[in-house]
Design a protein around this motif. Structure first.
Motif, mmCIF file in Angstrom:
data_model
loop_
_atom_site.group_PDB
_atom_site.id
_atom_site.type_symbol
_atom_site.label_atom_id
_atom_site.label_comp_id
_atom_site.label_asym_id
_atom_site.label_seq_id
_atom_site.Cartn_x
_atom_site.Cartn_y
_atom_site.Cartn_z
ATOM 1 N N CYS A 69 72.927 58.185 14.709
ATOM 2 C CA CYS A 69 72.479 58.212 13.320
ATOM 3 C C CYS A 69 70.969 58.361 13.197
ATOM 4 C CB CYS A 69 72.950 56.954 12.596
ATOM 5 S SG CYS A 69 71.940 55.484 12.899
ATOM 6 N N ASN A 240 78.364 52.315 10.833
ATOM 7 C CA ASN A 240 77.747 53.630 10.730
ATOM 8 C C ASN A 240 76.246 53.643 11.017
ATOM 9 O OD1 ASN A 240 80.301 54.418 9.946
ATOM 10 N ND2 ASN A 240 79.844 54.309 7.769
ATOM 11 N N GLY A 416 73.143 60.369 8.004
ATOM 12 C CA GLY A 416 74.043 60.261 9.147
ATOM 13 C C GLY A 416 73.415 60.802 10.412
ATOM 14 N N ARG A 658 85.379 56.095 8.240
ATOM 15 C CA ARG A 658 85.288 56.085 9.701
ATOM 16 C C ARG A 658 85.876 54.793 10.248
ATOM 17 N NH1 ARG A 658 78.945 57.270 11.047
ATOM 18 N NH2 ARG A 658 78.520 58.860 9.471
#
Length: 766
Positions: A69, A240, A416, A658
């Motif tokens: 990320c 994430n 992201g 996710r």
């Protein structure tokens, strides 16, 4: 290229179950379990010594940037390790000792490989040499680099128009590669440059540009230390962006408060056990969220309006809740905005949001007398029909509180892929910038095209309609990332040629045009050198800071090329040396690319020098409270409508999510540890009351069905898992559920797919 025999390509891969175990969801993130899991992944894929060496250099100055990320590195990275569990997994995937070489491709046809799951495909290993899939064949075979470049050049020359070419970019590319790629595409004669931003934060870019004058966030990492309130919306940091938890921990330790707004209560927002601290190892860690607002999927605008209405009532009473000096000096449209709020009764907003009055009042109490406020968000807000309005309503709240242009306050879209923002900064976009085109002509001596190109959804449509015939991807896994999987696969297979520049095998390689090329490139962690001299490249993090990245591991093969080398040699083969740009020179000399980049884009001035050490921030007008390029020279309030999904009986709103063993479309494993799901991905999370109403029991097998424009789309074989999710809402993992997302339904203005609010029904298998 002649007729193409239809290959038998599986749309979804295997849909068989893998042996699920369901446990209670976790109540904290990280801790020793995360360390153990990270090391298990890296040791297994890379070996012990190689893993420890690479991890010690990841996200360190003069080391390499995490291939995961875009969360920023602190100015003083931890010597114990500046990486998270999923960053270590990303490294292990890239630096694996497994190889997808010529022997691998000789054993497995693309028809066979397409029946594998994305997890199995990803575990095949690193690509080691250029491969070609010839017309009517189902087995890739080796091809030389020069022959590959000549083939690409021939197919590009065969096009009737440059606009029949599609040039996609993934966020893993460097600034240097992306700039050179954009330069080549424009020299070729088109602006068909769809990129991964189109599918994720395009809604943020549009909303922030229209309201604040820049399509990026305004905060810096150190602002979290000073924030009085941090609101985290539509985001799951524990999975994430795990290093974000350290910033939230500092906020709490300095007296700040945290409000989480999400349909799911995620472990990472409940409690953080920092594995680099004793209390994170031996004690309970740090409690993060003070107030959790469990909003229904895509009901963030009603919730934000409700908070604002209550704050406005307090301001009318006390006169100090809103920052009126800031509003009068820096904003436009305040009175119209307040008047527009009268259209929305509180009762309607409460009902639509699904949040209880008690929690709403608690959030209002935290916000009323504080103005150092950061609002963070991710895909949970952007991937909706009204994604742009979701972000504009966030800006409205920050404008009212004067929470911009000061320490501890501002916008924070959490990106992201680790250079997705940098790609856009150096010119990867389908829009036309007259300023950029003028600078290109002045610097390079050619005229860039002035016709708007195609974004992702319209590029797919063009390929499907045979209006685009060559697809080239600089990184990424296009098929698994895009909406409407079956439609996208048909679109790619219509092309005469598909080209993927990649480090590892992915599903897109198995969905070829009539002819397909795989061009293997260096990974982020690998040593990139020319004539024995190491080269570095640069990336931009989620907060607009540009810094260097330099790999340290020996390349997995002597037959790899760097991304700039591939792009430069591809351009050289196309133009055959007859062009004002010295493509070969640029591909070999990254310093030369950077010199040209700063001539074209002035904000990169001094890039070679400034990128050393911690790097430098690109200009950001919001930090300076300079809104001079906006109407009236001020930041803009926005009038936003409420979303309306108009659900019918037995319909649900599904959001794709996710798992914890996943980064974007890369599947690291089959566990979603924080949500209590192990050894399975084909699950759908459902409210227990909805299950009872539908007659479902735990682990019943169902099919998910969407129906848009009289076309039914079906995702088969999913296990129902009871979960704490609002009634009428469902959640399931992508890319398995991307097949349900219609390609032609997307956010207004940004064209981002509606992946977080897909209307579906459930069909029980007998």
């Amino acid at each position: 290229m002649g007729n193409n025999k239809k290959r038998k390509i599986s749309v979804t891969g295997s849909t068989e179950f893998t042996g699920i175990t369901v446990k209670e969801p976790a109540t904290y993130a990280a801790g020793l379990t995360a360390v153990k899991t990270a090391l298990q992944h890296t040791f297994k894929e890379m070996g012990v010594v190689r893993s420890l060496n690479a991890l010690a250099h990841m996200n360190q100055k003069e080391g390499f940037d995490c291939p995961g990320c875009a969360w920023p590195d602190p100015d003083k990275p931890s010597k114990l390790g500046e990486y998270c569990e999923n960053g270590a997994k990303a490294l292990s995937e890239e630096a694996t000792l497994k190889r997808a070489d010529a022997h691998f491709f000789a054993r497995h046809s693309i028809e066979e490989l397409s029946t594998w799951t994305d997890f199995q495909i990803g575990k095949s290993g690193r690509l080691t040499e250029p491969m070609i899939l010839r017309a009517n064949n189902t087995f890739y075979e080796p091809i030389g680099w020069e022959a590959a470049f000549d083939l690409i050049a021939q197919e590009l020359h065969n096009l009737d128009s440059p606009d029949e070419g599609i040039f996609y970019t993934s966020g893993r590319s460097s600034n240097e590669a992306a700039f050179l790629y954009g330069l080549f595409v424009r020299a070729f004669g088109t602006n068909n440059m769809p990129d991964c931003s189109n599918m994720c934060h395009e809604s943020s870019g549009v909303a922030l540009t229209e309201t604040l004058g820049i399509g990026k966030g305004s905060v810096k990492l150190e602002d979290f230390d000073k924030a009085e309130v941090v609101i985290v919306m539509g985001q799951n940091p524990g999975t994430n962006h795990p290093r974000m938890l350290s910033a939230l921990q500092k906020c709490k330790e300095n007296g700040g408060k945290i409000i989480s707004i999400n349909p799911l209560e995620e472990a990472g927002m409940i409690r953080f056990k920092n594995p680099q601290e004793i209390k994170g190892v031996l004690a309970s860690g740090t409690s993060l969220t003070d107030v959790h607002l469990q909003v229904k999927i895509n009901q963030d605008v009603p919730l934000l309006k409700l908070l604002i209405k209550k704050l406005a009532a307090l301001d009318r009473e006390h006169g100090t809740v809103f920052d009126h000096d800031f509003i009068n000096t820096y904003t436009h449209g305040y009175n119209e905005f307040l008047n527009d709020l009268d259209r929305f009764p509180e009762e309607e907003l409460i009902s639509q949001s699904g949040v209880e009055q008690k929690q709403i009042n608690e959030a209002v109490d935290l916000l009323a007398n504080r103005n150092k406020i950061i609002i963070c968000w991710a895909m949970g807000l952007t991937q909706h029909k009204n994604g742009v309005d979701n972000i504009k309503e966030i800006v409205n709240l920050l404008l009212l509180k004067g929470s911009l242009g000061k320490p501890g306050a501002g916008t924070c879209p959490v990106r992201g892929h680790s250079n997705v923002q940098g790609d856009r900064s150096v010119g990867i976009m389908h829009h036309v910038s007259k300023e950029l085109n003028t600078a290109i002509e002045k610097t390079f001596g050619f005229e860039a095209p002035n016709t708007e190109g195609l974004d992702t959804v319209h590029a797919i449509e063009a390929m499907y309609q045979n209006k685009a015939k060559v697809f080239i991807a600089l990184g990424g896994n296009f098929v698994s990332a895009a909406s409407d999987t079956e439609y996208t696969m048909e679109a790619l297979q219509n092309c005469n040629l598909t080209v993927n520049i990649s480090t590892k095998l992915n599903r897109t390689h198995l969905v070829p045009g009539k002819v397909a090329l795989i061009l293997p490139t260096l990974g982020r962690s690998e040593l990139d050198h020319k004539n024995g001299t190491p080269r570095f490249f640069t990336v931009e993090n989620s907060m607009g800071k540009v810094h260097r990245s330099k790999g340290i591991l020996p390349p997995v093969s002597d037959n790899l090329k760097s991304e700039p080398e591939i792009i430069g040699e591809m351009a050289h083969a196309y133009f055959k040396g007859d062009h004002p740009v010295a493509w070969k020179d640029l591909s070999e000399d990254y310093n030369l690319i950077r010199q040209k980049l700063e001539q074209v884009i002035k904000s990169f001035k001094g890039l070679n020098e400034q990128s050393s050490g911690s790097g430098f921030y690109l200009p950001n007008n919001v930090r300076q409270l300079d809104f001079s390029k906006l109407p009236h020279g001020k930041a803009q309030f926005s009038l936003c409508n409420l979303p309306d999904h108009n659900l019918k009986e037995n319909q649900f709103v599904l959001m794709t999510i996710r798992s914890h063993d996943q980064f974007n479309t890369t599947i690291y494993g089959l566990n979603d540890r924080y949500r209590g799901v192990f050894n399975e991905r084909r699950v759908v999370f459902m409210n227990p009351d909805d299950m009872a109403q539908q007659g479902f029991k735990k682990l019943d097998v169902v099919n998910l069905i969407s129906n848009y424009d009289q076309k039914e789309r079906k995702a088969i074989n999913f296990l129902v898992v009871p979960y704490n999710i609002p009634r009428g809402n469902l959640a399931s993992y992508f890319p398995e559920t991307n097949v349900l997302v219609p390609y032609n339904h997307f956010a207004d203005k940004s064209n981002t797919p509606i992946s977080k609010s897909v209307i579906v029904t459930l069909e029980k298998q007998l």
